[in-house]
Design a protein around this motif. Structure first.
Motif, PDB file in Angstrom:
ATOM      1  N   ARG A 188      -8.717  -5.140   7.950  1.00  0.00           N
ATOM      2  CA  ARG A 188      -9.273  -6.126   7.012  1.00  0.00           C
ATOM      3  C   ARG A 188      -8.223  -7.155   6.599  1.00  0.00           C
ATOM      4  NH1 ARG A 188     -14.515  -4.387   4.576  1.00  0.00           N
ATOM      5  NH2 ARG A 188     -14.337  -6.410   3.616  1.00  0.00           N
ATOM      6  N   VAL A 189      -7.025  -6.693   6.299  1.00  0.00           N
ATOM      7  CA  VAL A 189      -5.946  -7.618   5.927  1.00  0.00           C
ATOM      8  C   VAL A 189      -5.625  -8.511   7.119  1.00  0.00           C
ATOM      9  CG1 VAL A 189      -3.500  -7.783   5.264  1.00  0.00           C
ATOM     10  CG2 VAL A 189      -4.992  -6.112   4.147  1.00  0.00           C
ATOM     11  N   GLY A 190      -5.660  -7.945   8.319  1.00  0.00           N
ATOM     12  CA  GLY A 190      -5.350  -8.696   9.533  1.00  0.00           C
ATOM     13  C   GLY A 190      -6.333  -9.814   9.841  1.00  0.00           C
ATOM     14  N   ARG A 191      -7.492  -9.801   9.215  1.00  0.00           N
ATOM     15  CA  ARG A 191      -8.439 -10.910   9.391  1.00  0.00           C
ATOM     16  C   ARG A 191      -7.894 -12.203   8.791  1.00  0.00           C
ATOM     17  NH1 ARG A 191     -14.058  -7.952   7.539  1.00  0.00           N
ATOM     18  NH2 ARG A 191     -14.083  -6.390   9.192  1.00  0.00           N
ATOM     19  N   ARG A 192      -7.032 -12.080   7.793  1.00  0.00           N
ATOM     20  CA  ARG A 192      -6.461 -13.264   7.133  1.00  0.00           C
ATOM     21  C   ARG A 192      -4.973 -13.424   7.385  1.00  0.00           C
ATOM     22  NH1 ARG A 192      -9.307 -13.432   1.257  1.00  0.00           N
ATOM     23  NH2 ARG A 192     -11.414 -13.180   2.038  1.00  0.00           N
ATOM     24  N   VAL A 193      -4.271 -12.329   7.485  1.00  0.00           N
ATOM     25  CA  VAL A 193      -2.827 -12.364   7.681  1.00  0.00           C
ATOM     26  C   VAL A 193      -2.571 -12.288   9.178  1.00  0.00           C
ATOM     27  CG1 VAL A 193      -0.643 -11.189   7.229  1.00  0.00           C
ATOM     28  CG2 VAL A 193      -2.404 -11.274   5.447  1.00  0.00           C
ATOM     29  N   LYS A 194      -2.077 -13.362   9.733  1.00  0.00           N
ATOM     30  CA  LYS A 194      -1.861 -13.431  11.181  1.00  0.00           C
ATOM     31  C   LYS A 194      -0.423 -13.098  11.586  1.00  0.00           C
ATOM     32  CE  LYS A 194      -6.091 -14.528  11.654  1.00  0.00           C
ATOM     33  NZ  LYS A 194      -7.015 -13.429  11.859  1.00  0.00           N
ATOM     34  N   ASP A 195       0.467 -13.027  10.626  1.00  0.00           N
ATOM     35  CA  ASP A 195       1.871 -12.748  10.907  1.00  0.00           C
ATOM     36  C   ASP A 195       2.046 -11.254  11.148  1.00  0.00           C
ATOM     37  OD1 ASP A 195       4.640 -12.280  10.845  1.00  0.00           O
ATOM     38  OD2 ASP A 195       4.971 -13.887   9.386  1.00  0.00           O
ATOM     39  N   GLY A 196       2.321 -10.891  12.391  1.00  0.00           N
ATOM     40  CA  GLY A 196       2.483  -9.492  12.755  1.00  0.00           C
ATOM     41  C   GLY A 196       3.591  -8.793  11.998  1.00  0.00           C
ATOM     42  N   ARG A 197       4.617  -9.543  11.591  1.00  0.00           N
ATOM     43  CA  ARG A 197       5.719  -8.937  10.839  1.00  0.00           C
ATOM     44  C   ARG A 197       5.242  -8.450   9.477  1.00  0.00           C
ATOM     45  NH1 ARG A 197       9.518 -13.958  10.993  1.00  0.00           N
ATOM     46  NH2 ARG A 197       7.472 -14.733  10.403  1.00  0.00           N
ATOM     47  N   VAL A 198       4.374  -9.240   8.852  1.00  0.00           N
ATOM     48  CA  VAL A 198       3.835  -8.851   7.546  1.00  0.00           C
ATOM     49  C   VAL A 198       2.920  -7.639   7.703  1.00  0.00           C
ATOM     50  CG1 VAL A 198       2.402  -9.576   5.585  1.00  0.00           C
ATOM     51  CG2 VAL A 198       4.052 -11.174   6.596  1.00  0.00           C
ATOM     52  N   LEU A 199       2.080  -7.666   8.730  1.00  0.00           N
ATOM     53  CA  LEU A 199       1.188  -6.523   8.967  1.00  0.00           C
ATOM     54  C   LEU A 199       1.992  -5.263   9.276  1.00  0.00           C
ATOM     55  CD1 LEU A 199      -1.589  -8.283  11.055  1.00  0.00           C
ATOM     56  CD2 LEU A 199      -1.717  -7.535   8.668  1.00  0.00           C
ATOM     57  N   ASN A 200       3.063  -5.396  10.043  1.00  0.00           N
ATOM     58  CA  ASN A 200       3.918  -4.247  10.330  1.00  0.00           C
ATOM     59  C   ASN A 200       4.576  -3.726   9.060  1.00  0.00           C
ATOM     60  OD1 ASN A 200       5.314  -2.355  12.053  1.00  0.00           O
ATOM     61  ND2 ASN A 200       7.142  -3.612  11.740  1.00  0.00           N
ATOM     62  N   LEU A 201       5.011  -4.621   8.195  1.00  0.00           N
ATOM     63  CA  LEU A 201       5.614  -4.217   6.929  1.00  0.00           C
ATOM     64  C   LEU A 201       4.602  -3.446   6.081  1.00  0.00           C
ATOM     65  CD1 LEU A 201       7.891  -4.204   4.853  1.00  0.00           C
ATOM     66  CD2 LEU A 201       7.113  -6.473   4.125  1.00  0.00           C
ATOM     67  N   ILE A 202       3.378  -3.957   5.997  1.00  0.00           N
ATOM     68  CA  ILE A 202       2.340  -3.264   5.232  1.00  0.00           C
ATOM     69  C   ILE A 202       2.075  -1.892   5.845  1.00  0.00           C
ATOM     70  CG2 ILE A 202      -0.091  -3.305   4.540  1.00  0.00           C
ATOM     71  CD1 ILE A 202       0.204  -6.406   4.429  1.00  0.00           C
ATOM     72  N   HIS A 203       2.017  -1.828   7.164  1.00  0.00           N
ATOM     73  CA  HIS A 203       1.816  -0.541   7.845  1.00  0.00           C
ATOM     74  C   HIS A 203       2.926   0.443   7.482  1.00  0.00           C
ATOM     75  CE1 HIS A 203       2.144   2.255  11.321  1.00  0.00           C
ATOM     76  NE2 HIS A 203       0.850   2.340  11.094  1.00  0.00           N
ATOM     77  N   ARG A 204       4.155  -0.026   7.515  1.00  0.00           N
ATOM     78  CA  ARG A 204       5.288   0.841   7.160  1.00  0.00           C
ATOM     79  C   ARG A 204       5.226   1.269   5.703  1.00  0.00           C
ATOM     80  NH1 ARG A 204      10.754  -1.600   8.956  1.00  0.00           N
ATOM     81  NH2 ARG A 204      11.413   0.439   8.245  1.00  0.00           N
ATOM     82  N   MET A 205       4.774   0.363   4.833  1.00  0.00           N
ATOM     83  CA  MET A 205       4.630   0.719   3.417  1.00  0.00           C
ATOM     84  C   MET A 205       3.573   1.807   3.245  1.00  0.00           C
ATOM     85  SD  MET A 205       4.879  -3.192   2.000  1.00  0.00           S
ATOM     86  CE  MET A 205       4.365  -2.914   0.333  1.00  0.00           C
ATOM     87  N   LEU A 206       2.484   1.684   3.982  1.00  0.00           N
ATOM     88  CA  LEU A 206       1.418   2.679   3.892  1.00  0.00           C
ATOM     89  C   LEU A 206       1.867   4.040   4.416  1.00  0.00           C
ATOM     90  CD1 LEU A 206      -1.597   0.512   5.091  1.00  0.00           C
ATOM     91  CD2 LEU A 206      -1.254   1.435   2.774  1.00  0.00           C
ATOM     92  N   LYS A 207       2.707   4.042   5.432  1.00  0.00           N
ATOM     93  CA  LYS A 207       3.142   5.288   6.064  1.00  0.00           C
ATOM     94  C   LYS A 207       4.407   5.888   5.448  1.00  0.00           C
ATOM     95  CE  LYS A 207      -0.131   5.589   9.047  1.00  0.00           C
ATOM     96  NZ  LYS A 207      -1.137   6.644   8.889  1.00  0.00           N
ATOM     97  N   ALA A 208       5.029   5.174   4.529  1.00  0.00           N
ATOM     98  CA  ALA A 208       6.253   5.682   3.905  1.00  0.00           C
ATOM     99  C   ALA A 208       5.962   6.968   3.150  1.00  0.00           C
ATOM    100  CB  ALA A 208       6.829   4.635   2.952  1.00  0.00           C
ATOM    101  N   LYS A 209       6.940   7.841   3.131  1.00  0.00           N
ATOM    102  CA  LYS A 209       6.792   9.078   2.371  1.00  0.00           C
ATOM    103  C   LYS A 209       6.689   8.763   0.889  1.00  0.00           C
ATOM    104  CE  LYS A 209       9.031  12.126   5.656  1.00  0.00           C
ATOM    105  NZ  LYS A 209      10.138  13.065   5.892  1.00  0.00           N
ATOM    106  N   VAL A 210       6.003   9.619   0.178  1.00  0.00           N
ATOM    107  CA  VAL A 210       5.810   9.482  -1.258  1.00  0.00           C
ATOM    108  C   VAL A 210       6.707  10.492  -1.956  1.00  0.00           C
ATOM    109  CG1 VAL A 210       4.141   9.731  -3.144  1.00  0.00           C
ATOM    110  CG2 VAL A 210       3.436   8.681  -0.986  1.00  0.00           C
ATOM    111  N   VAL A 211       7.393  10.043  -3.006  1.00  0.00           N
ATOM    112  CA  VAL A 211       8.232  10.933  -3.796  1.00  0.00           C
ATOM    113  C   VAL A 211       7.424  11.340  -5.024  1.00  0.00           C
ATOM    114  CG1 VAL A 211      10.391  11.226  -5.038  1.00  0.00           C
ATOM    115  CG2 VAL A 211      10.306   9.738  -3.019  1.00  0.00           C
ATOM    116  N   LEU A 212       7.117  12.614  -5.115  1.00  0.00           N
ATOM    117  CA  LEU A 212       6.360  13.140  -6.249  1.00  0.00           C
ATOM    118  C   LEU A 212       7.275  13.271  -7.461  1.00  0.00           C
ATOM    119  CD1 LEU A 212       4.326  15.882  -4.352  1.00  0.00           C
ATOM    120  CD2 LEU A 212       3.601  13.558  -4.953  1.00  0.00           C
ATOM    121  N   PRO A 213       6.696  13.394  -8.662  1.00  0.00           N
ATOM    122  CA  PRO A 213       7.533  13.481  -9.868  1.00  0.00           C
ATOM    123  C   PRO A 213       8.591  14.588  -9.822  1.00  0.00           C
ATOM    124  CG  PRO A 213       5.251  13.120 -10.482  1.00  0.00           C
ATOM    125  CD  PRO A 213       5.272  13.354  -8.987  1.00  0.00           C
TER     126      PRO A 213
END
Length: 131
Positions: free
Chosen positions: A74-99
């Protein structure tokens, strides 16, 4: 963690103007100059204008269940810069640090941090190396 917040803010500043106009005028959650007080003001006005029904919707744990591939498509429908999409992908896949400091991999849901929903703000990201 400070770098994560900086990157989140940069992505937010770039994407916000692209997507903000799509929100319904009556949407008040997590938007600039909007919140519970403006929602109450709008509801009061509607009641005073003679409306008989008001609907409040809270999608419980919605952002915890966001499908990464659908979101990126859905984001890729508007964001055409692959670098930005890759960054978002990496953000989504990053490990989460619990409290408690435990790091966990997520397969769904959005990153939990400053520019994301309140329900997600109990955690932070870490990079893929676990640092």
């Amino acid at each position: 963690m400070i770098l994560d917040r900086w990157v989140q803010q940069a992505v937010h500043q770039k994407l916000f103007p692209m997507f903000e106009p799509d929100f319904h005028p009556s949407s008040h959650g997590f938007r600039p100059q909007r919140g519970a007080q403006t929602a109450i003001q709008e509801a009061s006005k509607l009641v005073n204008d003679g409306k008989e029904w008001l609907v409040s919707i809270d999608l419980f744990q919605f952002f915890d269940r966001v499908n990464h591939q659908r979101l990126l498509a859905r984001v890729g429908r508007r964001v055409k810069d692959g670098r930005v999409l890759n960054l978002i992908h990496r953000m989504l896949k990053a490990k989460v640090v619990l409290p408690d400091g435990t790091r966990v991999q997520t397969d769904e849901g959005t990153p939990q941090g400053a520019h994301y929903p309140r329900s997600c703000q109990t955690s932070s990201w870490t990079n893929s190396t676990g640092n």
